[in-house]
Design a protein around this motif. Structure first.
Motif, PDB file in Angstrom:
ATOM      1  N   THR A 167       0.817  -1.221   0.000  1.00 14.64           N
ATOM      2  CA  THR A 167       0.000   0.000   0.000  1.00 14.64           C
ATOM      3  C   THR A 167       0.847   1.265   0.000  1.00 14.64           C
ATOM      4  O   THR A 167       0.314   2.367   0.081  1.00 14.64           O
ATOM      5  CB  THR A 167      -0.906   0.038   1.247  1.00 14.64           C
ATOM      6  N   PHE A 200      -7.313  11.899  -4.158  1.00 13.90           N
ATOM      7  CA  PHE A 200      -8.378  11.376  -3.294  1.00 13.90           C
ATOM      8  C   PHE A 200      -7.866  10.273  -2.381  1.00 13.90           C
ATOM      9  O   PHE A 200      -8.572   9.822  -1.493  1.00 13.90           O
ATOM     10  CB  PHE A 200      -9.567  10.880  -4.127  1.00 13.90           C
ATOM     11  N   SER A 201      -6.654   9.826  -2.617  1.00  9.67           N
ATOM     12  CA  SER A 201      -6.061   8.840  -1.715  1.00  9.67           C
ATOM     13  C   SER A 201      -4.590   9.136  -1.559  1.00  9.67           C
ATOM     14  O   SER A 201      -3.791   8.812  -2.423  1.00  9.67           O
ATOM     15  CB  SER A 201      -6.250   7.420  -2.243  1.00  9.67           C
ATOM     16  N   GLU A 244      -2.491   8.219   1.131  1.00  6.08           N
ATOM     17  CA  GLU A 244      -1.643   7.134   1.619  1.00  6.08           C
ATOM     18  C   GLU A 244      -2.387   5.847   1.918  1.00  6.08           C
ATOM     19  O   GLU A 244      -1.772   4.819   2.105  1.00  6.08           O
ATOM     20  CB  GLU A 244      -0.846   7.578   2.856  1.00  6.08           C
ATOM     21  N   HIS A 245      -3.719   5.858   1.978  1.00  5.30           N
ATOM     22  CA  HIS A 245      -4.448   4.633   2.325  1.00  5.30           C
ATOM     23  C   HIS A 245      -4.686   3.720   1.138  1.00  5.30           C
ATOM     24  O   HIS A 245      -4.988   2.551   1.313  1.00  5.30           O
ATOM     25  CB  HIS A 245      -5.792   4.970   2.977  1.00  5.30           C
ATOM     26  N   GLY A 246      -4.570   4.257  -0.056  1.00  2.00           N
ATOM     27  CA  GLY A 246      -4.813   3.450  -1.241  1.00  2.00           C
ATOM     28  C   GLY A 246      -6.264   3.509  -1.694  1.00  2.00           C
ATOM     29  O   GLY A 246      -7.086   4.228  -1.127  1.00  2.00           O
ATOM     30  N   VAL A 247      -6.556   2.716  -2.707  1.00  2.00           N
ATOM     31  CA  VAL A 247      -7.870   2.734  -3.352  1.00  2.00           C
ATOM     32  C   VAL A 247      -8.756   1.613  -2.808  1.00  2.00           C
ATOM     33  O   VAL A 247      -9.933   1.833  -2.514  1.00  2.00           O
ATOM     34  CB  VAL A 247      -7.694   2.600  -4.886  1.00  2.00           C
ATOM     35  N   MET A 297     -11.774   6.010  -9.574  1.00  2.00           N
ATOM     36  CA  MET A 297     -10.635   5.949 -10.496  1.00  2.00           C
ATOM     37  C   MET A 297     -10.938   6.508 -11.898  1.00  2.00           C
ATOM     38  O   MET A 297     -10.134   7.283 -12.427  1.00  2.00           O
ATOM     39  CB  MET A 297     -10.089   4.521 -10.572  1.00  2.00           C
ATOM     40  N   MET A 345      -8.651  -1.651  -6.433  1.00  2.00           N
ATOM     41  CA  MET A 345      -7.925  -0.586  -7.141  1.00  2.00           C
ATOM     42  C   MET A 345      -8.501  -0.249  -8.513  1.00  2.00           C
ATOM     43  O   MET A 345      -8.914   0.866  -8.758  1.00  2.00           O
ATOM     44  CB  MET A 345      -6.443  -0.927  -7.282  1.00  2.00           C
ATOM     45  N   LEU A 346      -8.515  -1.230  -9.435  1.00  2.00           N
ATOM     46  CA  LEU A 346      -8.988  -0.963 -10.783  1.00  2.00           C
ATOM     47  C   LEU A 346     -10.465  -1.338 -10.894  1.00  2.00           C
ATOM     48  O   LEU A 346     -10.839  -2.460 -10.595  1.00  2.00           O
ATOM     49  CB  LEU A 346      -8.181  -1.784 -11.787  1.00  2.00           C
ATOM     50  N   ASN A 399      -1.436   7.824  -3.471  1.00  2.00           N
ATOM     51  CA  ASN A 399      -1.557   6.391  -3.728  1.00  2.00           C
ATOM     52  C   ASN A 399      -2.862   6.106  -4.464  1.00  2.00           C
ATOM     53  O   ASN A 399      -3.842   5.671  -3.883  1.00  2.00           O
ATOM     54  CB  ASN A 399      -1.496   5.613  -2.406  1.00  2.00           C
ATOM     55  N   THR A 400      -2.850   6.360  -5.762  1.00  3.62           N
ATOM     56  CA  THR A 400      -4.057   6.158  -6.568  1.00  3.62           C
ATOM     57  C   THR A 400      -3.711   5.342  -7.803  1.00  3.62           C
ATOM     58  O   THR A 400      -3.613   5.870  -8.905  1.00  3.62           O
ATOM     59  CB  THR A 400      -4.671   7.505  -6.987  1.00  3.62           C
TER      60      THR A 400
END
Lengths: 481, 481
Positions: free
Chosen positions: A156, A432-433, A435-438, A446, A476-477, B196-197
């Motif tokens: 992450t 929109f993210s 450091e926490h990721g998607v 996305m 993510m995707l 992180n995106t």
């Protein structure tokens, strides 16, 4: 011949997995698997036919190879403290969750290179401790460090409190070991500061949220342990004043700033009232606070002088209305507790909607002002409780449900709230993210944010490396459609 | 319908390119294109039907789109100072070379974020100067900075003298703009420290040597300009002593070390004798030298004290036999000239074989010892002239032809020499290309060093992003076969 989905649950498959993973390596009973099927925030609930706990990279590789053969989705999970449902399977029950907790060896520490070779399943806290035992420091610190593991923080690209000085997890990893979707082991375990030999695969896999490979090991760059640390809690009027204070420290000695954290008054108040033994160490509450930490590998009292010099000037100028310096390690820990317990306090205050966003430094004050107005307009009584790594432009713009309101009803508005906040972020050139990721929470964002050529290239890469789409599907995707 | 290769040279195509690129944008005459068809070292000679000089990202994108349609190979070229033939086309004459020299605008400098938005064609030196004019510093410094451009340093992830403190080009780039092989513009021009995106496309394109896309712009992280700098030239016995001196500085104050360079006695002697106005500022020659530079954003004389303290102790301990501190900026420049002219001096001494290698720090002394022995065994009279960024574990282990020998005959042994040196590097867990990249010189090494799953994944990525293989063909990735 390729296995069908029904084969996924056959005794033959289960036995093959048990044989690969050894005693205690495969959990199939509901009571055993339950903790791995709900995320930390309790927002996402999934199903899995089993949870695998490989004890070695080879066992992990064989497990994935078997899954690839049977086209079984694989969900890698670290400490299960994802804020975005990144490690929770879907509800089909077809997935195998793979956790690294049995791969928990610090393989080696090199005191000349200042590097650490380590299994992915070691918790961040244990890795920090191992570095300290060797007289060194692993400069990555996040609130969940007791549970988050090395594989998870790399998957992450975790940030946290020390990014302002040492960078994200990405910047700390010299080497990487991962299992590919076809079960092959990718060995990038090099401990070189310079290595330009082909595409930066390590960089690609870091931050890919388990959608390209499972990280099984890493080589981390350590730092000399600071000989002196100075920590101060400061009362400031708002984010604007906090940023000016940051500039004052940066102008005086940028390389000394180890952490520079912002906390809103409301967020601090929740900690003071809902967390035991977390009183405010200042005479009276303030609209906002800064926790600043300076560190140096040199001893002596230079750092104390620097802290007093900058804060003295800031008090004189009215930039800071009150400040207290930690006079002992215990007091320093108490200051940090006030910061680290923000998520827990917000959890105890009810449901909350989290926006882990970043904007260019200069845009932070405008962002907080506009987002606060937007949220208050949306829901009466909403509690605006931002905090975060202001030195990196990263704010956790969190909203807590109105006092006494229905939590579920509040949570039903989460996309509405997130969209209102992120529209402002986007207008200011942010993310929109941060450091926490998607994960699965933000995949829907996305296309609007990273669409067109960018998302296309990401999808081409995903298909090239994971053609069957078995690695952490749905994360993510967004689905094509 | 897709264009045939013969169409590549039709008047229609040339006219279409001229129309896209405007006056002076397309060079087709041999005398005009010649400077772009031979590498700086004079080792590689290629052909191209034309050289394109787009003046904007849009013009570059349209040019690539046209090439994609006609399946014309595209060779991006920066300052044409690649050490590995990375920017020289093959001899088919089918390629279009694209140079960025007309895209030379500093787009914007932000003094709160300390960031610079910039065109890819700005030379590194011009970018450094623009940062200095704004009271800031772009902390990347390489010998070719007067010609190398921003696109080139990012495409090759350049390292240089300040990596020890600030990292490679990769670490300095917050944002990126690139033209994809299909002519689409990929806009990653974000100036965020945390984002992180999705997949780290920026990280993938940096260091991809023009084989995935053409970099057209970037956002770079700047640093506060140091208020004090101290530079010293030290005479040491060997690499072992140099490393011990590095440890002494690192223990005293790691964040102050801005450069830590190693130079062998022979290499320094070539500079002193073959470069005008480059005398050794020490009483007598030494078997090896270290150039150390400390820097701090604070003023005052703390840094001078630190330098004198560490060097005084090192002289006492016999680690350093002699040392001289720069007493003026002019003297500092003179010290740096001694280091920067190493490549030029070796060129003047005849032909040379370059090994841009890295090993873990702790392995450097053993590497230099073993590689020296191996090379002397291979060719009588060979001049072993290593130098480089020892603080990063990166040594340019260069071999100069024996005095009076036939240069071409010496160069004919280049693979033999490189293989002998890199066999030792490999044994020590190092890299055959620390910072210069693979280019066309070292593609043949990729299967042995980065083969198996690693090279497979690289090839999958290449095919996914550049399915027709038009981007800088023949570079980095060896042909399958």
């Amino acid at each position: 011949m390729t296995g069908s989905s029904s084969a996924a649950f056959s005794d033959t498959l289960i036995n093959a997995l048990k044989s690969i993973l050894g005693p205690g390596g495969l959990l199939t009973q509901d009571t055993d698997t339950a903790p791995y099927l709900t995320d930390w925030r309790g927002m996402f609930h999934g199903k899995a036919f089993a949870v695998a706990r490989p004890a070695s990279t080879e066992a992990c590789a064989k497990t994935v190879k078997l899954c690839a053969w049977h086209k079984i989705p694989v969900v890698p999970q670290g400490g299960n403290t994802s804020m975005v449902g990144g490690a929770t399977p879907d509800d089909s029950g077809r997935a195998l969750v793979i956790v690294m907790s049995r791969m928990n060896r610090v393989r080696d520490i090199d005191r000349i290179d200042n590097t650490m070779s380590i299994d992915a399943g070691v918790t961040l806290k244990a890795a920090q401790d191992a570095a300290l035992d060797a007289g060194l420091m692993l400069p990555l610190s996040i609130s969940s460090e007791g549970s988050a593991d090395i594989g998870g923080i790399l998957a992450t690209n975790a940030g946290g409190n020390n990014t302002v000085r040492y960078g994200n997890a990405r910047e700390l990893a010299l080497g990487l070991e991962a299992v590919l979707p076809d079960g092959r082991i990718l060995n990038l375990m090099r401990r070189l500061r310079k290595d330009n030999t082909g595409y930066a695969l390590r960089q690609l896999f870091i931050g890919s949220e388990g959608t390209l490979a499972i990280i099984t090991g890493a080589i981390l760059q350590l730092q000399p342990k600071p000989k002196s640390i100075e920590t101060a809690l400061c009362a400031v009027a708002d984010a604007r004043a906090a940023l000016e204070l940051f500039a004052a420290f940066r102008n005086a000695e940028p390389s000394a700033i180890q952490a520079f954290e912002f906390m809103s008054g409301l967020s601090m108040q929740l900690v003071n009232t809902l967390i035991p033994d977390a009183p405010l160490p200042l005479a009276e509450p303030s609209p906002a606070y800064v926790l600043v930490e300076l560190a140096s590998p040199r001893g002596g009292d230079t750092l104390r002088g620097l802290m007093e010099e900058v804060l003295g000037k800031a008090l004189e100028d009215g930039l800071v209305s009150d400040a207290v310096l930690a006079e002992s390690e215990a007091q320093r820990q108490a200051f940090w507790k006030l910061r680290e317990e923000h998520s827990e306090a917000q959890k105890r205050a009810g449901t909350s909607v989290k926006n882990d966003v970043s904007v260019p430094l200069s845009a932070i004050p405008e962002f907080i002002d506009r987002a606060t107005t937007a949220c208050k307009k949306l829901i009466a009584g909403i509690r605006v409780a931002p905090f975060g790594h202001i030195g990196d432009g990263n704010i956790h713009f969190n909203l807590v449900q109105p006092e006494g309101a229905d939590g579920a009803a509040f949570l039903a508005c989460d996309h509405e709230i997130m969209d209102a906040v992120t529209a402002i972020v986007r207008d200011l050139g942010g993310s929109f993210s941060a450091e926490h990721g998607v994960g699965q929470l933000k995949t829907y964002m996305m296309p609007a944010w990273r669409g067109g050529a960018e998302l296309d290239v990401m999808r081409h890469i995903k298909t090239a490396i994971d053609p069957e789409g078995i690695m952490n599907p749905g994360k993510m995707l967004p689905e094509v459609g």
